[in-house]
Design a protein around this motif. Structure first.
Motif, PDB file in Angstrom:
ATOM      1  N   VAL A   3       0.838  -1.185   0.000  1.00 46.67           N
ATOM      2  CA  VAL A   3       0.000   0.000   0.000  1.00 46.67           C
ATOM      3  C   VAL A   3       0.882   1.247   0.000  1.00 46.67           C
ATOM      4  CG1 VAL A   3      -0.200   0.003   2.526  1.00 46.67           C
ATOM      5  CG2 VAL A   3      -1.909   1.197   1.156  1.00 46.67           C
ATOM      6  N   GLU A   4       0.502   2.227  -0.784  1.00 43.07           N
ATOM      7  CA  GLU A   4       1.200   3.521  -0.821  1.00 43.07           C
ATOM      8  C   GLU A   4       0.181   4.616  -0.558  1.00 43.07           C
ATOM      9  OE1 GLU A   4       3.342   6.578  -4.022  1.00 43.07           O
ATOM     10  OE2 GLU A   4       2.801   4.533  -4.620  1.00 43.07           O
ATOM     11  N   VAL A   5       0.462   5.445   0.445  1.00 36.97           N
ATOM     12  CA  VAL A   5      -0.412   6.577   0.729  1.00 36.97           C
ATOM     13  C   VAL A   5      -0.087   7.700  -0.256  1.00 36.97           C
ATOM     14  CG1 VAL A   5      -1.068   8.327   2.417  1.00 36.97           C
ATOM     15  CG2 VAL A   5      -0.641   5.972   3.159  1.00 36.97           C
ATOM     16  N   VAL A   6      -1.075   8.117  -1.030  1.00 30.08           N
ATOM     17  CA  VAL A   6      -0.902   9.228  -1.970  1.00 30.08           C
ATOM     18  C   VAL A   6      -1.361  10.527  -1.327  1.00 30.08           C
ATOM     19  CG1 VAL A   6      -1.488  10.108  -4.259  1.00 30.08           C
ATOM     20  CG2 VAL A   6      -1.239   7.629  -3.899  1.00 30.08           C
ATOM     21  N   LYS A   7      -2.521  10.488  -0.689  1.00 28.33           N
ATOM     22  CA  LYS A   7      -3.056  11.660   0.002  1.00 28.33           C
ATOM     23  C   LYS A   7      -3.722  11.197   1.289  1.00 28.33           C
ATOM     24  CE  LYS A   7      -4.074  14.335  -4.219  1.00 28.33           C
ATOM     25  NZ  LYS A   7      -5.149  14.936  -5.036  1.00 28.33           N
ATOM     26  N   PRO A   8      -3.750  12.058   2.291  1.00 28.27           N
ATOM     27  CA  PRO A   8      -3.241  13.434   2.349  1.00 28.27           C
ATOM     28  C   PRO A   8      -1.708  13.477   2.414  1.00 28.27           C
ATOM     29  CG  PRO A   8      -4.083  12.784   4.487  1.00 28.27           C
ATOM     30  CD  PRO A   8      -4.416  11.672   3.555  1.00 28.27           C
ATOM     31  N   ALA A   9      -1.162  14.594   1.991  1.00 30.53           N
ATOM     32  CA  ALA A   9       0.291  14.733   1.917  1.00 30.53           C
ATOM     33  C   ALA A   9       0.936  14.644   3.297  1.00 30.53           C
ATOM     34  CB  ALA A   9       0.643  16.072   1.254  1.00 30.53           C
ATOM     35  N   SER A  10       0.252  15.164   4.343  1.00 33.12           N
ATOM     36  CA  SER A  10       0.830  15.135   5.689  1.00 33.12           C
ATOM     37  C   SER A  10       1.010  13.697   6.179  1.00 33.12           C
ATOM     38  CB  SER A  10      -0.052  15.910   6.662  1.00 33.12           C
ATOM     39  OG  SER A  10      -1.374  15.380   6.677  1.00 33.12           O
ATOM     40  N   LEU A  11       0.039  12.838   5.899  1.00 33.55           N
ATOM     41  CA  LEU A  11       0.151  11.438   6.302  1.00 33.55           C
ATOM     42  C   LEU A  11       1.220  10.738   5.478  1.00 33.55           C
ATOM     43  CD1 LEU A  11      -0.813   8.992   7.900  1.00 33.55           C
ATOM     44  CD2 LEU A  11      -2.659   8.697   6.235  1.00 33.55           C
ATOM     45  N   ARG A  12       1.319  11.050   4.201  1.00 42.13           N
ATOM     46  CA  ARG A  12       2.346  10.457   3.343  1.00 42.13           C
ATOM     47  C   ARG A  12       3.741  10.810   3.859  1.00 42.13           C
ATOM     48  NH1 ARG A  12       2.991   8.614  -2.015  1.00 42.13           N
ATOM     49  NH2 ARG A  12       5.056   9.073  -2.864  1.00 42.13           N
ATOM     50  N   ARG A  13       3.954  12.085   4.232  1.00 39.35           N
ATOM     51  CA  ARG A  13       5.271  12.507   4.752  1.00 39.35           C
ATOM     52  C   ARG A  13       5.591  11.783   6.063  1.00 39.35           C
ATOM     53  NH1 ARG A  13       3.468  17.657   3.083  1.00 39.35           N
ATOM     54  NH2 ARG A  13       2.807  18.124   5.217  1.00 39.35           N
ATOM     55  N   LYS A  14       4.596  11.680   6.944  1.00 41.35           N
ATOM     56  CA  LYS A  14       4.808  11.034   8.237  1.00 41.35           C
ATOM     57  C   LYS A  14       5.232   9.584   8.066  1.00 41.35           C
ATOM     58  CE  LYS A  14       4.570  10.374  12.700  1.00 41.35           C
ATOM     59  NZ  LYS A  14       5.639  10.886  13.595  1.00 41.35           N
ATOM     60  N   LEU A  15       4.532   8.842   7.214  1.00 40.40           N
ATOM     61  CA  LEU A  15       4.872   7.437   7.001  1.00 40.40           C
ATOM     62  C   LEU A  15       6.208   7.301   6.267  1.00 40.40           C
ATOM     63  CD1 LEU A  15       1.394   5.916   6.091  1.00 40.40           C
ATOM     64  CD2 LEU A  15       2.634   5.751   8.242  1.00 40.40           C
ATOM     65  N   ALA A  16       6.483   8.235   5.343  1.00 38.57           N
ATOM     66  CA  ALA A  16       7.764   8.189   4.627  1.00 38.57           C
ATOM     67  C   ALA A  16       8.929   8.340   5.609  1.00 38.57           C
ATOM     68  CB  ALA A  16       7.811   9.278   3.562  1.00 38.57           C
ATOM     69  N   GLU A  17       8.773   9.243   6.578  1.00 42.08           N
ATOM     70  CA  GLU A  17       9.826   9.424   7.594  1.00 42.08           C
ATOM     71  C   GLU A  17      10.005   8.157   8.430  1.00 42.08           C
ATOM     72  OE1 GLU A  17       8.488  12.751   9.834  1.00 42.08           O
ATOM     73  OE2 GLU A  17       8.843  14.215   8.217  1.00 42.08           O
ATOM     74  N   GLU A  18       8.909   7.547   8.807  1.00 43.16           N
ATOM     75  CA  GLU A  18       8.996   6.332   9.621  1.00 43.16           C
ATOM     76  C   GLU A  18       9.646   5.193   8.845  1.00 43.16           C
ATOM     77  OE1 GLU A  18       5.195   5.264  11.112  1.00 43.16           O
ATOM     78  OE2 GLU A  18       4.962   7.080  12.323  1.00 43.16           O
ATOM     79  N   PHE A  19       9.268   5.025   7.573  1.00 43.68           N
ATOM     80  CA  PHE A  19       9.831   3.938   6.776  1.00 43.68           C
ATOM     81  C   PHE A  19      11.309   4.187   6.490  1.00 43.68           C
ATOM     82  CE2 PHE A  19       5.303   3.244   5.133  1.00 43.68           C
ATOM     83  CZ  PHE A  19       5.062   2.291   6.112  1.00 43.68           C
ATOM     84  N   ALA A  20      11.705   5.462   6.351  1.00 40.12           N
ATOM     85  CA  ALA A  20      13.133   5.776   6.151  1.00 40.12           C
ATOM     86  C   ALA A  20      13.930   5.384   7.390  1.00 40.12           C
ATOM     87  CB  ALA A  20      13.305   7.261   5.837  1.00 40.12           C
ATOM     88  N   GLU A  21      13.378   5.671   8.567  1.00 43.48           N
ATOM     89  CA  GLU A  21      14.038   5.285   9.812  1.00 43.48           C
ATOM     90  C   GLU A  21      14.110   3.764   9.937  1.00 43.48           C
ATOM     91  OE1 GLU A  21      11.998   7.074  13.060  1.00 43.48           O
ATOM     92  OE2 GLU A  21      12.415   9.143  12.410  1.00 43.48           O
ATOM     93  N   MET A  22      13.058   3.075   9.486  1.00 44.80           N
ATOM     94  CA  MET A  22      13.050   1.624   9.567  1.00 44.80           C
ATOM     95  C   MET A  22      14.103   1.037   8.614  1.00 44.80           C
ATOM     96  SD  MET A  22       9.850  -0.972   8.852  1.00 44.80           S
ATOM     97  CE  MET A  22       8.819  -0.081  10.015  1.00 44.80           C
ATOM     98  N   ALA A  23      14.188   1.607   7.398  1.00 44.83           N
ATOM     99  CA  ALA A  23      15.166   1.120   6.440  1.00 44.83           C
ATOM    100  C   ALA A  23      16.585   1.303   6.973  1.00 44.83           C
ATOM    101  CB  ALA A  23      15.003   1.851   5.096  1.00 44.83           C
ATOM    102  N   GLU A  24      16.828   2.457   7.610  1.00 45.39           N
ATOM    103  CA  GLU A  24      18.152   2.714   8.183  1.00 45.39           C
ATOM    104  C   GLU A  24      18.452   1.716   9.323  1.00 45.39           C
ATOM    105  OE1 GLU A  24      20.571   6.370  10.375  1.00 45.39           O
ATOM    106  OE2 GLU A  24      18.644   6.736   9.391  1.00 45.39           O
ATOM    107  N   LEU A  25      17.446   1.410  10.088  1.00 44.12           N
ATOM    108  CA  LEU A  25      17.618   0.461  11.175  1.00 44.12           C
ATOM    109  C   LEU A  25      18.017  -0.911  10.653  1.00 44.12           C
ATOM    110  CD1 LEU A  25      17.235  -0.218  14.232  1.00 44.12           C
ATOM    111  CD2 LEU A  25      14.863  -0.769  13.694  1.00 44.12           C
ATOM    112  N   TYR A  26      17.345  -1.375   9.603  1.00 43.99           N
ATOM    113  CA  TYR A  26      17.637  -2.704   9.078  1.00 43.99           C
ATOM    114  C   TYR A  26      18.946  -2.718   8.292  1.00 43.99           C
ATOM    115  CZ  TYR A  26      13.343  -4.909  10.590  1.00 43.99           C
ATOM    116  OH  TYR A  26      12.351  -5.461  11.361  1.00 43.99           O
ATOM    117  N   GLN A  27      19.300  -1.621   7.646  1.00 41.11           N
ATOM    118  CA  GLN A  27      20.592  -1.563   6.947  1.00 41.11           C
ATOM    119  C   GLN A  27      21.740  -1.621   7.937  1.00 41.11           C
ATOM    120  OE1 GLN A  27      20.273   2.037   4.670  1.00 41.11           O
ATOM    121  NE2 GLN A  27      18.953   1.110   3.100  1.00 41.11           N
TER     122      GLN A  27
END
Length: 334
Positions: free
Chosen positions: A309-333
């Motif tokens: 699933v990809e959140v397209v809108k609202p933009a605020s929710l998309r940014r929030k999840l993008a930040e969380e997933f970036a942190e998760m990716a960094e954690l696993y890397q």
């Protein structure tokens, strides 16, 4: 059936189960109201006969004066007519799934009824209906978790407070706190959610209801003061207003890009009445639009599907999840 047999039958139906009781005088009055012309002394003789060792009725009396008559607490429930398998099955399933929401004294009072139901099911095991409880089950959608430990005395005291509409003083350890704090609360309801139980109550003199997890209540004391109920409070309306979904405020016009299998799943189990699914030209994914409540639970649900699933809108929710997933990716890397 002769008059004596009818009187015996009506007598045993009028006698309550212990700890409730009835005197011969009260029983005599009730039988007279039913049209039986008999004196009190005859009633006392009947009671002694019905409670004798040869009697099939497990009756008992107190030693004081006047004697108080009861069915034994553990006596098997006698039904006229007898329980049929369908009724017994309903009682068995109710006991299995609702026991934690019933007051303790109600459970104690109903245990002979549940026991009788189990006996009926055992005796009719050859019937398909009697084996129905072995053929149905409730499975949680999310990862199953072991239930949190709840003090039996806390559970019973909360039930008593709700029944009598009295205040409580609780020792409560909020999430993230090391030590519990004591304060009075006005109990308003008990709610089961996801295998956990919550007391809905107002604290001290504040008017807004709060949810108190029972497993975080270290102790509970019943007070003599009557509980103060907010004007117009209704438990079902309180739940319907998303008070158990960690609301963040308002609704969201959600737009998602979902994988084919998730699109099929959500076509059967919609997010909202106004949900729409439309194909995306040149892609297997579909576009979903829905109006949903803005809650933390929505975010947990979206996270659970990962790249499906990809959140397209609202933009605020998309940014929030993008930040969380970036942190998760960094954690696993790492």
């Amino acid at each position: 059936m002769n008059d004596t047999a009818v009187r015996y039958l009506q007598m045993v139906l009028l006698i309550p189960r212990f700890p409730n009781s009835i005197t011969a005088t009260k029983l005599h009055q009730k039988l007279q109201d039913l049209g039986h012309k008999i004196d009190k002394r005859s009633i006392e003789r009947d009671l002694n006969k019905l409670s004798s060792g040869n009697s099939p009725f497990p009756l008992t009396s107190s030693e004081g004066r006047p004697a108080q008559w009861s069915w034994l607490r553990e006596a098997e429930v006698t039904h006229l007519p007898a329980l049929n398998p369908a009724t017994a099955l309903t009682l068995e399933l109710a006991h299995r799934h609702l026991a934690a929401l019933l007051p303790h004294n109600a459970l104690v009072a109903l245990e002979p009824l549940f026991k009788s139901a189990r006996k009926v099911l055992d005796e009719t095991a050859q019937l398909g209906l009697a084996r129905w409880s072995d053929k149905v089950a409730a499975v949680p959608e999310n990862q199953p978790l072991l239930p949190a430990s709840i003090s039996a005395s806390v559970h019973e005291t909360i039930h008593q407070a709700l029944l009598t509409e009295k205040r409580l003083e609780i020792s409560y350890r909020a999430a993230g706190q090391e030590r519990p704090k004591r304060y009075p609360v006005n109990p308003l309801g008990l709610v089961s959610r996801g295998g956990a139980y919550y007391l809905v109550a107002t604290a001290r003199d504040y008017p807004d209801p709060r949810n108190f997890a029972l497993h975080r209540i270290a102790s509970a004391t019943l007070l003599d003061d009557p509980a103060i109920k907010p004007v117009g409070f209704n438990l079902r309306r309180y739940i319907a207003e998303r008070s158990f979904e960690l609301p963040l405020g308002g609704d969201l016009n959600l737009e998602l890009r979902v994988s084919p299998w998730l699109a099929g799943y959500l076509d059967e189990r919609k997010l909202s009445p106004d949900q729409t699914l439309t194909p995306i030209r040149g892609h297997e994914e579909q576009r979903l639009h829905a109006t949903v409540a803005n809650t933390d639970q929505l975010r947990w649900w979206l996270r659970s599907f990962g790249p499906n699933v990809e959140v397209v809108k609202p933009a605020s929710l998309r940014r929030k999840l993008a930040e969380e997933f970036a942190e998760m990716a960094e954690l696993y890397q790492g």
